[in-house]
Each structure stands twice: as C-alpha cells, then as structure tokens.
Design a protein around this motif. Structure first.
Motif, PDB file in Angstrom:
ATOM      1  N   THR A   1     -12.710   7.129  -5.796  1.00 27.21           N
ATOM      2  CA  THR A   1     -12.260   6.633  -4.491  1.00 27.21           C
ATOM      3  C   THR A   1     -10.832   7.105  -4.231  1.00 27.21           C
ATOM      4  OG1 THR A   1     -13.592   4.627  -4.780  1.00 27.21           O
ATOM      5  CG2 THR A   1     -11.916   4.585  -3.052  1.00 27.21           C
ATOM      6  N   ARG A   2     -10.616   7.635  -3.042  1.00 25.56           N
ATOM      7  CA  ARG A   2      -9.263   8.063  -2.651  1.00 25.56           C
ATOM      8  C   ARG A   2      -8.581   6.882  -1.954  1.00 25.56           C
ATOM      9  NH1 ARG A   2      -7.593  13.077  -2.443  1.00 25.56           N
ATOM     10  NH2 ARG A   2      -6.514  12.757  -0.466  1.00 25.56           N
ATOM     11  N   VAL A   3      -7.558   6.340  -2.610  1.00 22.30           N
ATOM     12  CA  VAL A   3      -6.879   5.131  -2.142  1.00 22.30           C
ATOM     13  C   VAL A   3      -5.451   5.456  -1.735  1.00 22.30           C
ATOM     14  CG1 VAL A   3      -6.040   2.844  -2.803  1.00 22.30           C
ATOM     15  CG2 VAL A   3      -8.278   3.630  -3.604  1.00 22.30           C
ATOM     16  N   LEU A   4      -5.051   4.945  -0.574  1.00 22.11           N
ATOM     17  CA  LEU A   4      -3.662   5.012  -0.129  1.00 22.11           C
ATOM     18  C   LEU A   4      -3.086   3.601  -0.176  1.00 22.11           C
ATOM     19  CD1 LEU A   4      -1.416   6.851   1.379  1.00 22.11           C
ATOM     20  CD2 LEU A   4      -2.165   5.607   3.404  1.00 22.11           C
ATOM     21  N   VAL A   5      -1.976   3.419  -0.894  1.00 23.88           N
ATOM     22  CA  VAL A   5      -1.288   2.130  -0.960  1.00 23.88           C
ATOM     23  C   VAL A   5       0.008   2.253  -0.172  1.00 23.88           C
ATOM     24  CG1 VAL A   5      -0.258   0.368  -2.427  1.00 23.88           C
ATOM     25  CG2 VAL A   5      -2.299   1.617  -3.213  1.00 23.88           C
ATOM     26  N   ASN A   6       0.100   1.562   0.953  1.00 26.39           N
ATOM     27  CA  ASN A   6       1.308   1.583   1.783  1.00 26.39           C
ATOM     28  C   ASN A   6       2.167   0.368   1.427  1.00 26.39           C
ATOM     29  OD1 ASN A   6       2.987   2.519   3.926  1.00 26.39           O
ATOM     30  ND2 ASN A   6       2.206   0.874   5.220  1.00 26.39           N
ATOM     31  N   GLY A   7       3.390   0.650   0.948  1.00 26.83           N
ATOM     32  CA  GLY A   7       4.225  -0.420   0.413  1.00 26.83           C
ATOM     33  C   GLY A   7       4.028  -0.523  -1.084  1.00 26.83           C
ATOM     34  N   ALA A   8       3.949   0.645  -1.751  1.00 23.26           N
ATOM     35  CA  ALA A   8       3.543   0.699  -3.155  1.00 23.26           C
ATOM     36  C   ALA A   8       4.611   0.227  -4.126  1.00 23.26           C
ATOM     37  CB  ALA A   8       3.124   2.123  -3.519  1.00 23.26           C
ATOM     38  N   SER A   9       5.857   0.107  -3.682  1.00 23.11           N
ATOM     39  CA  SER A   9       6.918  -0.260  -4.616  1.00 23.11           C
ATOM     40  C   SER A   9       7.131  -1.762  -4.725  1.00 23.11           C
ATOM     41  CB  SER A   9       8.238   0.399  -4.200  1.00 23.11           C
ATOM     42  OG  SER A   9       8.650  -0.088  -2.927  1.00 23.11           O
TER      43      SER A   9
ATOM     44  N   LEU B   1       1.013  -3.457 -16.104  1.00 24.38           N
ATOM     45  CA  LEU B   1       2.222  -4.141 -16.532  1.00 24.38           C
ATOM     46  C   LEU B   1       3.100  -4.447 -15.319  1.00 24.38           C
ATOM     47  CD1 LEU B   1       3.123  -2.023 -19.689  1.00 24.38           C
ATOM     48  CD2 LEU B   1       2.066  -4.288 -19.627  1.00 24.38           C
ATOM     49  N   PRO B   2       3.589  -5.676 -15.194  1.00 21.50           N
ATOM     50  CA  PRO B   2       4.436  -5.998 -14.056  1.00 21.50           C
ATOM     51  C   PRO B   2       5.713  -5.155 -14.040  1.00 21.50           C
ATOM     52  CG  PRO B   2       3.729  -7.988 -15.194  1.00 21.50           C
ATOM     53  CD  PRO B   2       3.360  -6.833 -16.077  1.00 21.50           C
ATOM     54  N   VAL B   3       6.124  -4.787 -12.848  1.00 23.45           N
ATOM     55  CA  VAL B   3       7.422  -4.137 -12.653  1.00 23.45           C
ATOM     56  C   VAL B   3       8.390  -5.232 -12.220  1.00 23.45           C
ATOM     57  CG1 VAL B   3       8.725  -2.455 -11.312  1.00 23.45           C
ATOM     58  CG2 VAL B   3       6.360  -1.948 -11.991  1.00 23.45           C
ATOM     59  N   ILE B   4       9.382  -5.526 -13.034  1.00 16.76           N
ATOM     60  CA  ILE B   4      10.338  -6.595 -12.735  1.00 16.76           C
ATOM     61  C   ILE B   4      11.694  -5.968 -12.439  1.00 16.76           C
ATOM     62  CG2 ILE B   4      11.513  -8.654 -13.602  1.00 16.76           C
ATOM     63  CD1 ILE B   4       9.063  -9.195 -15.346  1.00 16.76           C
ATOM     64  N   GLU B   5      12.151  -6.131 -11.209  1.00 19.68           N
ATOM     65  CA  GLU B   5      13.423  -5.534 -10.804  1.00 19.68           C
ATOM     66  C   GLU B   5      14.595  -6.457 -11.077  1.00 19.68           C
ATOM     67  OE1 GLU B   5      15.243  -3.218  -6.951  1.00 19.68           O
ATOM     68  OE2 GLU B   5      14.161  -5.079  -6.566  1.00 19.68           O
TER      69      GLU B   5
ATOM     70  N   MET C   1       9.848   5.387  -9.823  1.00 23.92           N
ATOM     71  CA  MET C   1       9.177   4.197 -10.356  1.00 23.92           C
ATOM     72  C   MET C   1       7.690   4.230 -10.061  1.00 23.92           C
ATOM     73  SD  MET C   1       7.650   1.078  -9.503  1.00 23.92           S
ATOM     74  CE  MET C   1       8.316   0.404  -7.973  1.00 23.92           C
ATOM     75  N   VAL C   2       7.331   4.577  -8.841  1.00 24.23           N
ATOM     76  CA  VAL C   2       5.928   4.585  -8.452  1.00 24.23           C
ATOM     77  C   VAL C   2       5.163   5.673  -9.203  1.00 24.23           C
ATOM     78  CG1 VAL C   2       4.359   4.962  -6.510  1.00 24.23           C
ATOM     79  CG2 VAL C   2       6.373   3.515  -6.212  1.00 24.23           C
ATOM     80  N   ARG C   3       5.786   6.815  -9.386  1.00 28.88           N
ATOM     81  CA  ARG C   3       5.145   7.845 -10.216  1.00 28.88           C
ATOM     82  C   ARG C   3       4.947   7.339 -11.639  1.00 28.88           C
ATOM     83  NH1 ARG C   3       8.924  11.556  -7.557  1.00 28.88           N
ATOM     84  NH2 ARG C   3       7.805  12.826  -6.029  1.00 28.88           N
ATOM     85  N   GLY C   4       5.937   6.618 -12.129  1.00 23.02           N
ATOM     86  CA  GLY C   4       5.898   6.142 -13.502  1.00 23.02           C
ATOM     87  C   GLY C   4       4.799   5.137 -13.787  1.00 23.02           C
ATOM     88  N   ILE C   5       4.325   4.431 -12.760  1.00 28.81           N
ATOM     89  CA  ILE C   5       3.246   3.458 -12.989  1.00 28.81           C
ATOM     90  C   ILE C   5       1.867   4.041 -12.690  1.00 28.81           C
ATOM     91  CG2 ILE C   5       4.714   1.441 -12.638  1.00 28.81           C
ATOM     92  CD1 ILE C   5       3.615   1.196  -9.812  1.00 28.81           C
ATOM     93  N   GLY C   6       1.828   5.358 -12.434  1.00 28.63           N
ATOM     94  CA  GLY C   6       0.522   6.008 -12.407  1.00 28.63           C
ATOM     95  C   GLY C   6       0.027   6.576 -11.103  1.00 28.63           C
ATOM     96  N   ALA C   7       0.850   6.579 -10.044  1.00 31.38           N
ATOM     97  CA  ALA C   7       0.377   7.167  -8.780  1.00 31.38           C
ATOM     98  C   ALA C   7       0.100   8.653  -8.970  1.00 31.38           C
ATOM     99  CB  ALA C   7       1.414   6.965  -7.680  1.00 31.38           C
ATOM    100  N   ASP C   8      -1.039   9.098  -8.437  1.00 32.47           N
ATOM    101  CA  ASP C   8      -1.385  10.520  -8.524  1.00 32.47           C
ATOM    102  C   ASP C   8      -0.581  11.353  -7.541  1.00 32.47           C
ATOM    103  OD1 ASP C   8      -3.795  10.503 -10.420  1.00 32.47           O
ATOM    104  OD2 ASP C   8      -4.365   8.980  -8.944  1.00 32.47           O
ATOM    105  N   ALA C   9      -0.260  10.764  -6.400  1.00 35.18           N
ATOM    106  CA  ALA C   9       0.550  11.434  -5.388  1.00 35.18           C
ATOM    107  C   ALA C   9       1.450  10.396  -4.742  1.00 35.18           C
ATOM    108  CB  ALA C   9      -0.334  12.105  -4.331  1.00 35.18           C
ATOM    109  N   VAL C  10       2.612  10.839  -4.282  1.00 36.05           N
ATOM    110  CA  VAL C  10       3.577   9.921  -3.672  1.00 36.05           C
ATOM    111  C   VAL C  10       4.060  10.496  -2.363  1.00 36.05           C
ATOM    112  CG1 VAL C  10       5.765   8.707  -3.955  1.00 36.05           C
ATOM    113  CG2 VAL C  10       4.328   9.122  -5.950  1.00 36.05           C
ATOM    114  N   ILE C  11       4.118   9.641  -1.341  1.00 35.47           N
ATOM    115  CA  ILE C  11       4.634  10.031  -0.032  1.00 35.47           C
ATOM    116  C   ILE C  11       5.901   9.233   0.250  1.00 35.47           C
ATOM    117  CG2 ILE C  11       4.215  10.018   2.471  1.00 35.47           C
ATOM    118  CD1 ILE C  11       1.241  10.376   1.874  1.00 35.47           C
ATOM    119  N   ASP C  12       6.975   9.948   0.540  1.00 38.81           N
ATOM    120  CA  ASP C  12       8.239   9.324   0.926  1.00 38.81           C
ATOM    121  C   ASP C  12       8.205   9.115   2.437  1.00 38.81           C
ATOM    122  OD1 ASP C  12      10.838   8.649   1.607  1.00 38.81           O
ATOM    123  OD2 ASP C  12      11.764  10.178   0.343  1.00 38.81           O
TER     124      ASP C  12
END
Length: 332
Positions: free
Chosen positions: A156-164, A299-303, A193-204
C-alpha cells in the motif's frame, strides 16, 4: 508521614476552560479503587492534542460531552504509565506492583490515578515508563486510522501528512510494520527525524507542493488539516482512501460540523473513500502496540520532557505546535 498526608496527593487542576494559564496545582484526596478499578502511581504521562481540546473546550462540540460550563474532569491528562498501588475487589488482571500503561478519561497529571481495569495493559520488559506513557493516545490513533480505516497492507502506498507530530511519528512506523511504502510530509527541520523512523520518501512542504507533484497514493492520512478534501482527492488513486483526523477541525461550533458534513457527503458521492477518524480506546490495541514497542518495531519519538511540577509550562510549549514527536511529563 501522617495519616492525613498519606491520603492526599498533588494534581494539576483546570477549574475552568482556557489555556495553560488556568492550570494550578492542588492537594486533593488520593483516589481509591472501585470494584473494577486500579490505582496507579503515575511515573510518566504524555500530552496529546485531545488534552488541549479538553482544556480549552474547543472545538465547542467537545463541551457537549465533557462539560458545558467547565471541564467535567478537573484533573487533566489521559495517557500515562506507572505502578499499580491498589486494586478493586473484583480485579484479577493486575496485582499491586505491576507496571502498567494506558488511556484514561482524565486525571493523568496527578501523583495517583484511579481508572477502570480495561484502560490499562502491562508495560513490556525493556520499555521505559516514559516510552510507555507516550504510546496510548497517539499510537492507537495511528493504528486505527491505518489498519481499520485505511486497510493498509503490503505494498500500500501511504502518504502521512503531519508525519513529525505525535500521531504522525507513530503512523510512519506502524504503516511500515503493515508492509506499506510510506511517504512522509513534514517541515525542513524534521526531515532527518522522519527519515530515521523509516519513511521511504519525505516531502518538505515548505519547498514542495505535494498536490502538484504528480504522485498518487492508495491512502492519505491527514493529521494537519491544511488542505481541502478536493485537493486531497487529486493525490488519491481512483479507489484510494482519505483519512482525516480531528486536527482538521476548527475552534468554533460551525467549522467542525461543516467539516464532518463535507467528509460524509463527499464519501457518499465519489468512488474514493473519504473518512473521518475518531480514536476509540482499546486494550487489545494497546497490547498490540506494547508488542511492537517490545520488539523495537515502533518506538515513541520524545522531543521534550518536563517534571510533573512544570506541567503548565509543558502545556504552554506544546500548544505552540510544530512538535517533533511527543511531550512527556515525569514523576519521581
């Protein structure tokens, strides 16, 4: 310590609707468990957007269920982790001393919390209290959106808007566990950060208009609410699924109703599936998330971390938005 002292605790209380400025600490009675309740010594708690909605009473529809004039739950907070200190007479699932985490209707920002036994599950070995406290609201929202509404599976090709954000950082990881190809949308400072948690592609989104980029997705999970349904339909495949979180709702009476109506009506008349997401607490889902956390798959990302004594400050900072993952309170 006197008998009176052992029967009280400190809690963060919201006597009326408002922002962080209305919060104050009070010494209140320590809770005792009902028949099917446990009392938990709070070790960590996390903030979510729902906490702000319940604190401010916005969107105003919130007040229909949580107090028209003032908050029904004076002690704020919903997601927590800690140790069981007392159990009700009909509780068999837990024992005093068990490490648990869960989602409660209110009262998490206090030294002790009493809630129904089915609000909690055990903290897995190897998972910290802070990590466990960060999971419930955001983790269940992401899981139910992707698995239940999005029907996400292998390929499935998923887009997550607000991924951070809190939910978004869980969504990226959970989508990967379901076998999806994940494209994450966030600002420049969150790209790594978003790349580090496994996103295959990232849009700025500050440099790229994803609506005009020409890509389409099987599932769009919108956690930012910064586009119209019509715009999102342009990046969906013909049989695609759009999932909107409550983040898209406004702060008055009209906009939430209008948005819900727009989503529902659009879903009736188009081939694509247009859905609004309302997370429902589930012990089964918490168990699943606990398993994913124990295995290191999610794993939770805690800022940010604040002591419980600085809860008002934590709420103030969190309310500014643009967080990277979760904000956690801790108690000694």
């Amino acid at each position: 310590m006197t008998e009176v002292e052992t029967a009280t605790m400190t809690a963060w209380v919201a006597p009326r609707y408002g922002g962080s400025e209305v919060l104050r600490t009070e010494v209140v009675a320590r809770p005792t468990p009902g028949d099917r309740e446990i009392v938990v010594r709070m070790r960590a708690a996390s903030l979510c957007r729902g906490d702000l909605h319940l604190l401010t009473g916005t969107p105003y529809l919130v007040r229909l269920g949580f107090g028209l004039r003032r908050p029904k739950h004076r002690v704020i907070g919903q997601s927590l982790a800690g140790e069981v200190t007392a159990i009700g007479p009909h509780v068999t699932e837990f024992s005093v001393g068990d490490r648990v985490f869960g989602e409660v209707p209110g009262g998490a920002f206090a030294e002790y919390v009493a809630a129904a036994v089915d609000c909690f599950v055990r903290v897995p070995a190897g998972v910290s209290m802070e990590d466990a406290a960060a999971i419930p609201d955001s983790g269940m929202t992401a899981l139910q959106g992707l698995r239940d509404l999005g029907k996400v599976g292998p390929g499935t090709r998923v887009l997550v808007n607000g991924a951070s954000g809190g939910v978004g950082s869980f969504a990226v990881q959970i989508a990967r566990t379901l076998g999806a190809h994940v494209t994450a949308v966030c600002s420049t400072r969150h790209l790594e950060m978003v790349r580090g948690i496994g996103a295959d592609a990232v849009i700025d989104y500050t440099t790229t208009d994803l609506i005009r980029a020409g890509e389409t997705y099987d599932v769009v999970f919108d956690l930012a609410g910064n586009r119209t349904v019509r715009e999102w339909r342009r990046v969906l495949t013909p049989d695609g699924i759009f999932i909107s979180s409550s983040a898209a709702l406004g702060d008055d009476w009209i906009r939430p109703v209008a948005w819900i109506a727009q989503v529902a009506l659009t879903d009736l008349f188009v081939r694509q599936s247009i859905k609004a997401l309302l997370m429902r607490p589930s012990a089964t889902d918490l168990e699943h998330l606990a398993t994913l956390a124990a295995s290191g798959q999610v794993l939770p990302v805690i800022e940010r971390r604040f002591p419980l004594a600085e809860a008002a400050r934590a709420v103030e900072v969190y309310a500014r938005g643009h967080a990277s993952g979760k904000t956690v309170l801790y108690s000694g």
